[in-house]
Design a protein around this motif. Structure first.
Motif, short mmCIF file in Angstrom:
data_model
loop_
_atom_site.label_atom_id
_atom_site.label_comp_id
_atom_site.label_asym_id
_atom_site.label_seq_id
_atom_site.Cartn_x
_atom_site.Cartn_y
_atom_site.Cartn_z
N ILE A 100 1.61 9.18 53.66
CA ILE A 100 2.18 8.85 54.97
C ILE A 100 3.63 9.31 54.98
O ILE A 100 4.46 8.79 54.24
CB ILE A 100 2.09 7.35 55.26
CG1 ILE A 100 0.64 6.86 55.16
CG2 ILE A 100 2.66 7.03 56.64
CD1 ILE A 100 0.50 5.35 55.27
N ALA A 101 3.93 10.32 55.78
CA ALA A 101 5.28 10.88 55.88
C ALA A 101 5.91 10.38 57.18
O ALA A 101 5.46 10.75 58.27
CB ALA A 101 5.23 12.40 55.84
N ASN A 102 6.94 9.58 57.06
CA ASN A 102 7.56 8.96 58.23
C ASN A 102 9.01 9.39 58.38
O ASN A 102 9.71 9.66 57.41
CB ASN A 102 7.50 7.43 58.10
CG ASN A 102 8.21 6.72 59.23
OD1 ASN A 102 7.69 6.61 60.33
ND2 ASN A 102 9.44 6.25 58.98
N ASP A 103 9.45 9.43 59.64
CA ASP A 103 10.87 9.62 59.95
C ASP A 103 11.11 9.16 61.39
O ASP A 103 10.19 9.18 62.21
CB ASP A 103 11.30 11.07 59.78
CG ASP A 103 12.79 11.19 59.47
OD1 ASP A 103 13.13 11.43 58.30
OD2 ASP A 103 13.60 11.02 60.40
N LEU A 104 12.34 8.76 61.66
CA LEU A 104 12.68 8.29 63.00
C LEU A 104 13.15 9.41 63.92
O LEU A 104 13.05 9.31 65.13
CB LEU A 104 13.78 7.22 62.89
CG LEU A 104 14.22 6.52 64.17
CD1 LEU A 104 13.05 5.79 64.82
CD2 LEU A 104 15.35 5.54 63.88
N SER A 105 13.61 10.49 63.33
CA SER A 105 14.17 11.58 64.12
C SER A 105 13.06 12.45 64.72
O SER A 105 12.19 12.95 63.99
CB SER A 105 15.07 12.45 63.24
OG SER A 105 15.41 13.64 63.89
#
Length: 579
Positions: free
Chosen positions: A141-146
């Motif tokens: 699971i690869a997450n980021d807010l941008s």
């Protein structure tokens, strides 16, 4: 031979088998020097997953053995039924069925695949490498807010063939075709989310949604730009029992110096120290923050590898759920009194464990007691200097010998699969050989306290070994030694050395700490004869520092990109791959 078409305005960055499409602008930044961090993480997670499945297989085999022993009693009962009604027994045995054949299959152990969560993914390079290079990975699971980071990640995931697959448009079984009992038809999945699953959202919110036991992930990798402190609380809750927590902190100006003690206390709950062993203190401060965060939820930690590397620290910690073990955490926490002049240190543990045997049952009961203190006088016993307080910090082991040994074996076997394998071998070898005691020293630094000539490393090591104290190198500082000997013993070794290499007293100011150190007579007469075990300290030419990939390299500037509103800003920046 097919060639890759690179869109205009993009460039390709390759690392092992992974390839990234990065824009020519500063919207995405990637530091090539962090390849060592990524190589080490891939190898560590791979060895940990294999070790975990070996343990699960052992438990599974024991369970199967117990099942086999438990089947004897029903078997005897069935024999009694057969003797009472032999006609029915013979008729039932004479009719073979597909169902009985299926029950006769020998059970086999199926390795469990792990789920990895990277809350701060940025370009997605680390997640892509995990999916490609670790065999036992189920998905990442690869997450980021941008939003810019999400766009780059999705492009790179598809570019590496790890994205979602299209759903099937036809059914696997037609309604008019009857099913055959002896040959069941397995239907392929209607859709696949891919091996790397991109998610846009807040890192802490995502980790808190995985707090439930059935929602937990096996590995959490925190690699932010700066401190990982805001994410530790969510990480220790969402990792599974026995899972792996990987943490990077790049704020060594806070952890490794006394320039910002208030900031260090706010982030990690402890105060750093101004000493040559400050890098090991940084590791122990981060471990303390992880341990106290986990203890709030009935969990405890076991560090398996803790390294101080260049401008950051990297830790690999297992997290377990056991309220009984949580009670022991305070006995692995201590504050240290460190002399500001000669850097002598004394530990003050927060608690101690007393074992008492029950007279009736002979069971060993553990009692948890508070410690008395302080263990030192107001002034340093060695030089008369002032003590400064450091901590609280983790005082237990920072490496696991079994894990580092297996990791070193894996690196030696697969050295052609990692671009930084020589340095990996050097760092892990030093970590594996480190003795389990806090802090290290360098002969050059001790010599500066005495204003004497610095003796060779092997000379000091031989004197300590001949006196009966174990000695090892430290990965955190070149030319360093770790030993169980007290600073008083180490100072006696140098006083014995000074007898053959006198100090010019006219160069020392009156009342300086060096005069106090030199005025004492050594209680230990050091034997500088070369010890046989000294050769083990330098038997291999180890590579600790890889060559700079480019000129004027460093941590790099934070990626600029498009300006965004304040309410939508988030953790889209990382030390090794930022957006």
């Amino acid at each position: 031979m097919s060639t890759t078409v690179v869109p205009e305005g993009f460039r390709i960055y390759s690392e092992n088998g992974a390839k990234l499409l990065l824009p020519d602008t500063n919207e995405a930044f990637l530091n090539p020097i962090q390849e060592f961090n990524r190589d080490l993480s891939v190898a560590s997670i791979r060895v940990w997953s294999e070790q975990l499945n070996e343990l699960r297989k052992k438990r599974w085999e024991e369970k199967q053995k117990r099942k086999g022993q438990g089947d004897r009693r029903p078997e005897r009962k069935r024999q009694k039924v057969v003797t009472e009604n032999p006609v029915e027994a013979a008729s039932s045995e004479s009719v073979p069925t597909a169902m009985s054949a299926s029950h006769s299959k020998i059970p086999q152990f199926i390795p469990q695949r792990v789920v990895i969560l990277e809350p701060l993914s940025a370009t997605g390079l680390r997640s892509i490498r995990y999916a490609q290079e670790i065999p036992l990975v189920k998905h990442v699971i690869a997450n980021d807010l941008s939003p810019a980071a999400i766009e780059i990640m999705e492009r790179n995931v598809i570019f590496n063939g790890l994205g979602p697959e299209a759903p099937l448009s036809v059914e696997c079984v037609e309604p008019d075709v009857p099913l055959v009992e002896t040959a069941p038809l397995k239907c392929p999945p209607k859709s696949s989310l891919g091996k790397v699953r991109v998610n846009e959202g807040d890192a802490c919110t995502l980790m808190y949604t995985h707090r439930a036991e059935r929602q937990r992930v096996d590995v959490v990798d925190l690699d932010p730009y700066g401190t990982a402190a805001p994410f530790i609380d969510g990480a220790v809750q969402c990792v599974s029992d026995g899972g792996l927590l990987c943490v990077t902190c790049t704020d060594l100006s806070v952890l490794g110096s006394t320039n910002y003690p208030e900031k260090c206390f706010a982030n990690y709950g402890g105060v750093p120290v101004k000493a040559e062993f400050c890098h090991e203190v940084a590791l122990r401060l981060v471990l303390h923050a992880i341990s106290t965060s986990a203890a709030r939820y009935g969990r405890y930690i076991r560090p398996i590898l803790s390294l101080s590397i260049d401008f950051y620290v990297r830790l690999f910690v297992q997290v377990f759920s056991a309220p009984v073990e949580v009670k022991k955490a305070f006995s692995k926490t201590a504050i240290y009194y460190v002399c500001s002049s000669c850097q002598s240190f004394h530990a003050q543990s927060f608690g101690r464990i007393v074992e008492k045997q029950n007279e009736t049952s002979s069971n060993i009961n553990l009692q948890y007691k508070v410690n008395s203190g302080p263990p030192v006088s107001p002034d340093c016993n060695e030089c008369g200097g002032t003590y400064h307080v450091a901590g609280p910090m983790w005082s237990g082991s920072i490496h696991d010998k079994e894990f580092t040994g297996r990791l070193l074996q894996h690196i030696e076997t697969h050295d052609n699969k990692y671009g930084t394998s020589p340095r990996m071998k050097g760092m892990v070898s030093l970590a594996h050989e480190e003795i389990d005691t806090p802090f290290y020293f360098t002969p050059a630094k001790i010599s500066s306290f005495f204003h004497c000539t610095s003796p060779p490393l092997e000379t000091v090591a031989s004197a300590l070994l001949n006196a009966g104290y174990p000695v090892s190198r430290s990965h955190a500082c070149p030319g360093s030694l770790k030993t169980t000997a007290t600073r008083a013993v180490i100072h006696d070794v140098f006083r014995s050395f000074i007898k053959d290499h006198p100090v010019k007293m006219e160069n020392i100011k009156a009342g300086a700490p060096a005069t106090v150190l030199l005025s004492k007579q050594p209680e230990l007469q050091a034997d500088f004869k070369r010890h046989p075990d000294v050769s083990a300290l330098s038997k291999i030419k180890l590579v600790r520092y890889q060559q700079n990939p480019t000129s004027h390299w460093g941590p790099g500037t934070k990626a600029g990109g498009k300006k965004r509103k304040r309410d939508t800003e988030g953790e889209g920046s990382k030390g090794d791959e930022t957006v």
